[in-house]
Design a protein around this motif. Structure first.
Motif, PDB file in Angstrom:
ATOM      1  N   ILE A 253       0.822  -1.099  -0.198  1.00  0.00           N
ATOM      2  CA  ILE A 253       0.206  -0.081   0.037  1.00  0.00           C
ATOM      3  C   ILE A 253       0.770   1.201  -0.219  1.00  0.00           C
ATOM      4  O   ILE A 253       1.897   1.360   0.879  1.00  0.00           O
ATOM      5  N   SER A 254       0.673   1.992  -0.920  1.00  0.00           N
ATOM      6  CA  SER A 254       1.628   3.367  -1.008  1.00  0.00           C
ATOM      7  C   SER A 254       0.465   4.539  -1.039  1.00  0.00           C
ATOM      8  O   SER A 254      -0.614   4.432  -1.276  1.00  0.00           O
ATOM      9  N   PHE A 255       1.139   5.826  -0.538  1.00  0.00           N
ATOM     10  CA  PHE A 255       0.200   6.878  -0.368  1.00  0.00           C
ATOM     11  C   PHE A 255       0.749   8.134  -1.108  1.00  0.00           C
ATOM     12  O   PHE A 255       0.249   9.108  -0.915  1.00  0.00           O
ATOM     13  N   HIS A 256       1.772   7.761  -1.941  1.00  0.00           N
ATOM     14  CA  HIS A 256       2.384   9.005  -2.555  1.00  0.00           C
ATOM     15  C   HIS A 256       2.794   8.537  -3.930  1.00  0.00           C
ATOM     16  O   HIS A 256       3.135   7.329  -4.173  1.00  0.00           O
ATOM     17  N   SER A 257       2.360   9.447  -4.889  1.00  0.00           N
ATOM     18  CA  SER A 257       2.514   8.899  -6.518  1.00  0.00           C
ATOM     19  C   SER A 257       3.946   8.447  -6.896  1.00  0.00           C
ATOM     20  O   SER A 257       4.080   7.704  -7.506  1.00  0.00           O
ATOM     21  N   LEU A 258       4.976   9.012  -6.144  1.00  0.00           N
ATOM     22  CA  LEU A 258       6.239   8.499  -6.408  1.00  0.00           C
ATOM     23  C   LEU A 258       6.522   7.251  -5.818  1.00  0.00           C
ATOM     24  O   LEU A 258       6.955   6.245  -6.829  1.00  0.00           O
ATOM     25  N   GLU A 259       5.879   6.907  -4.849  1.00  0.00           N
ATOM     26  CA  GLU A 259       6.060   5.270  -4.274  1.00  0.00           C
ATOM     27  C   GLU A 259       5.338   4.309  -5.302  1.00  0.00           C
ATOM     28  O   GLU A 259       5.670   3.534  -5.461  1.00  0.00           O
ATOM     29  N   ASP A 260       4.138   4.959  -5.539  1.00  0.00           N
ATOM     30  CA  ASP A 260       3.041   3.797  -6.310  1.00  0.00           C
ATOM     31  C   ASP A 260       4.070   3.671  -7.476  1.00  0.00           C
ATOM     32  O   ASP A 260       3.820   2.355  -8.254  1.00  0.00           O
ATOM     33  N   ARG A 261       4.458   4.631  -8.279  1.00  0.00           N
ATOM     34  CA  ARG A 261       5.193   4.520  -9.531  1.00  0.00           C
ATOM     35  C   ARG A 261       6.587   3.506  -9.090  1.00  0.00           C
ATOM     36  O   ARG A 261       6.647   2.586 -10.153  1.00  0.00           O
ATOM     37  N   ILE A 262       6.981   3.669  -8.149  1.00  0.00           N
ATOM     38  CA  ILE A 262       8.145   2.512  -7.762  1.00  0.00           C
ATOM     39  C   ILE A 262       7.439   1.120  -7.862  1.00  0.00           C
ATOM     40  O   ILE A 262       7.963   0.269  -8.512  1.00  0.00           O
ATOM     41  N   VAL A 263       6.293   1.154  -7.116  1.00  0.00           N
ATOM     42  CA  VAL A 263       5.875  -0.449  -6.919  1.00  0.00           C
ATOM     43  C   VAL A 263       5.381  -0.817  -8.343  1.00  0.00           C
ATOM     44  O   VAL A 263       5.549  -1.857  -8.728  1.00  0.00           O
ATOM     45  N   LYS A 264       4.714   0.068  -9.051  1.00  0.00           N
ATOM     46  CA  LYS A 264       4.102  -0.473 -10.416  1.00  0.00           C
ATOM     47  C   LYS A 264       5.330  -0.881 -11.148  1.00  0.00           C
ATOM     48  O   LYS A 264       5.069  -1.900 -11.868  1.00  0.00           O
ATOM     49  N   ASN A 265       6.282  -0.214 -11.338  1.00  0.00           N
ATOM     50  CA  ASN A 265       7.462  -0.477 -12.355  1.00  0.00           C
ATOM     51  C   ASN A 265       8.026  -1.700 -11.910  1.00  0.00           C
ATOM     52  O   ASN A 265       8.556  -2.304 -12.950  1.00  0.00           O
ATOM     53  N   LEU A 266       8.452  -1.745 -10.643  1.00  0.00           N
ATOM     54  CA  LEU A 266       9.095  -2.983 -10.320  1.00  0.00           C
ATOM     55  C   LEU A 266       8.114  -3.988 -10.426  1.00  0.00           C
ATOM     56  O   LEU A 266       8.919  -5.487 -10.691  1.00  0.00           O
ATOM     57  N   PHE A 267       7.103  -4.168 -10.081  1.00  0.00           N
ATOM     58  CA  PHE A 267       6.245  -5.171 -10.242  1.00  0.00           C
ATOM     59  C   PHE A 267       6.133  -5.776 -11.658  1.00  0.00           C
ATOM     60  O   PHE A 267       6.030  -6.893 -11.990  1.00  0.00           O
ATOM     61  N   LYS A 268       6.046  -4.696 -12.620  1.00  0.00           N
ATOM     62  CA  LYS A 268       6.012  -4.845 -14.174  1.00  0.00           C
ATOM     63  C   LYS A 268       7.297  -5.681 -14.382  1.00  0.00           C
ATOM     64  O   LYS A 268       7.222  -6.610 -15.002  1.00  0.00           O
ATOM     65  N   GLU A 269       8.340  -4.993 -13.938  1.00  0.00           N
ATOM     66  CA  GLU A 269       9.555  -5.699 -14.457  1.00  0.00           C
ATOM     67  C   GLU A 269       9.873  -7.168 -13.857  1.00  0.00           C
ATOM     68  O   GLU A 269      10.110  -8.117 -14.462  1.00  0.00           O
ATOM     69  N   ALA A 270       9.215  -7.438 -12.544  1.00  0.00           N
ATOM     70  CA  ALA A 270       9.149  -8.772 -11.757  1.00  0.00           C
ATOM     71  C   ALA A 270       8.149  -9.601 -12.739  1.00  0.00           C
ATOM     72  O   ALA A 270       8.628 -10.715 -12.837  1.00  0.00           O
ATOM     73  N   GLY A 271       7.325  -9.132 -13.348  1.00  0.00           N
ATOM     74  CA  GLY A 271       6.278  -9.894 -14.076  1.00  0.00           C
ATOM     75  C   GLY A 271       6.871 -10.278 -15.372  1.00  0.00           C
ATOM     76  O   GLY A 271       6.284 -11.370 -15.877  1.00  0.00           O
TER      77      GLY A 271
END
Ligand code: SAM
Length: 329
Positions: A254-272
């Protein structure tokens, strides 16, 4: 010190995602790496007597409160709370939680990022401009590993302050605020939340000083992220958590800041996309709180939950296309 009640964000959604694949009648291990008030950890423990939790927090108040709550609720056998920054958890888990890996790894790992209500409500921690307090903002105030907000405000070069306020806070008046800070600190050091709030307030055009958002909101948020190196720690940690999951285990953030969410989204995408340790991202779009949750807890309004699952084989994106082609042949 009493620990302020913390409202756990997206609690039901997290528990549902994390526990969906847990095997019936067997012990399952979960890791809640941002224990805070213990809302998510205890919900896991209440959900099923066979669920066990390994938690971390780096905040001394959260740890003291947590130890007392664990004792009071008689849960010592089922939860262990480690005093550490979660970036060290992969190592700690391998060294101190062999029982988890005997079961194949964690069924679920949760990160509920940022600070808790307690941080904002405790004047002495310096997170809030609502009270006068020392400009500290370290989650772990017992460690010298991180600079305090006071050290940053009084020592960083002007350009670096501009960068932080702009990038982490999206503060439009960043340049003016940084220049004023550097001018003021020549006469005397800026030491308290109210000293800083006063400087920021006077850098805002008069017509914007009394808007819906306090002029200090963005700079204080930016400073907090910088003090605790929150984005750096998150970036370093995500990939190290995936190997700790058992097959079918899930990582929820769970993130609360757009920069945090971008990191999660991009790293999840790479992991995927990786074939070394296959994972499936379960949330194409982030899960967000319901209107009812936002009404009950306005802090939840910026929350975004993303989840991935460790899988044996990835679902073939072109599965339906292939079937169609086979039919055609
Ligand atoms: C949003 S609160 C978690 C609230 C919790 N889920 C609950 O329901 O009560 C975040 C907590 O994580 C801790 N935290 C944040 N970043 C951390 C890190 N890198 N390492 C360890 N703890 C961290 C903070 O000290 C805070 O207590």
């Amino acid at each position: 010190m009493t620990y302020t009640q913390h409202y756990s964000v997206l609690k039901k959604e997290c528990i549902d995602f994390l526990t969906e694949n847990a095997a019936d009648g067997e012990i399952s291990y979960f890791a809640d790496l941002t224990f805070g008030g213990g809302g998510h950890s205890f919900e896991l423990l209440y959900t099923n007597p066979l669920f066990h939790v390994r938690s971390t927090d780096q905040d001394p108040d959260a740890l003291n409160n947590g130890a007392a709550r664990i004792e009071k609720e008689g849960m010592k056998e089922r939860i262990k709370l480690f005093n550490t920054n979660f970036m060290h958890f992969p190592q700690i888990a391998k060294e101190q939680c062999p029982e988890v890996f005997e079961k194949g790894g964690f069924q679920g790992i949760l990160l509920d990022l940022g600070v808790s209500s307690h941080h904002f409500d405790e004047a002495g921690r310096g997170f809030s401009f609502r009270f006068d307090g020392p400009l500290d903002m370290r989650m772990n105030y017992e460690s010298d590993e991180f600079l305090t907000a006071e050290e940053i405000i009084n020592t960083y070069r002007e350009e670096k302050l501009v960068k932080i306020f702009t990038e982490y806070g999206e503060e439009k008046n960043a340049r003016k605020i940084a220049a004023k800070i550097c001018e003021e600190r020549k006469t005397k050091p800026i030491k308290t939340t109210k000293d800083l709030e006063n400087i920021i307030f006077h850098c805002y055009p008069k017509e914007h000083r009394y808007g819906k958002t306090n002029p200090s909101t963005r700079v204080f948020q930016a400073l907090r992220l910088e003090v605790n190196r929150e984005l750096e720690v998150l970036t370093e940690t995500i990939n190290q958590l995936i190997p700790l999951l058992k097959m079918g285990g899930r990582l929820a953030i769970i993130s609360f800041h757009s920069l945090e969410d971008r990191i999660v989204k991009n790293l999840f995408k790479e992991a995927g996309e990786s074939t070394v340790l296959p994972v499936q991202v379960l949330t194409k779009k982030p899960v967000i709180p319901s209107e009812e949750e936002i009404l009950n807890n306005s802090r939840s309004r910026s929350a975004k939950l993303r989840v991935l699952e460790r899988v044996e084989f990835k679902k073939d994106k072109n599965k339906y296309r292939k079937e169609f082609l086979e039919d055609e042949e």
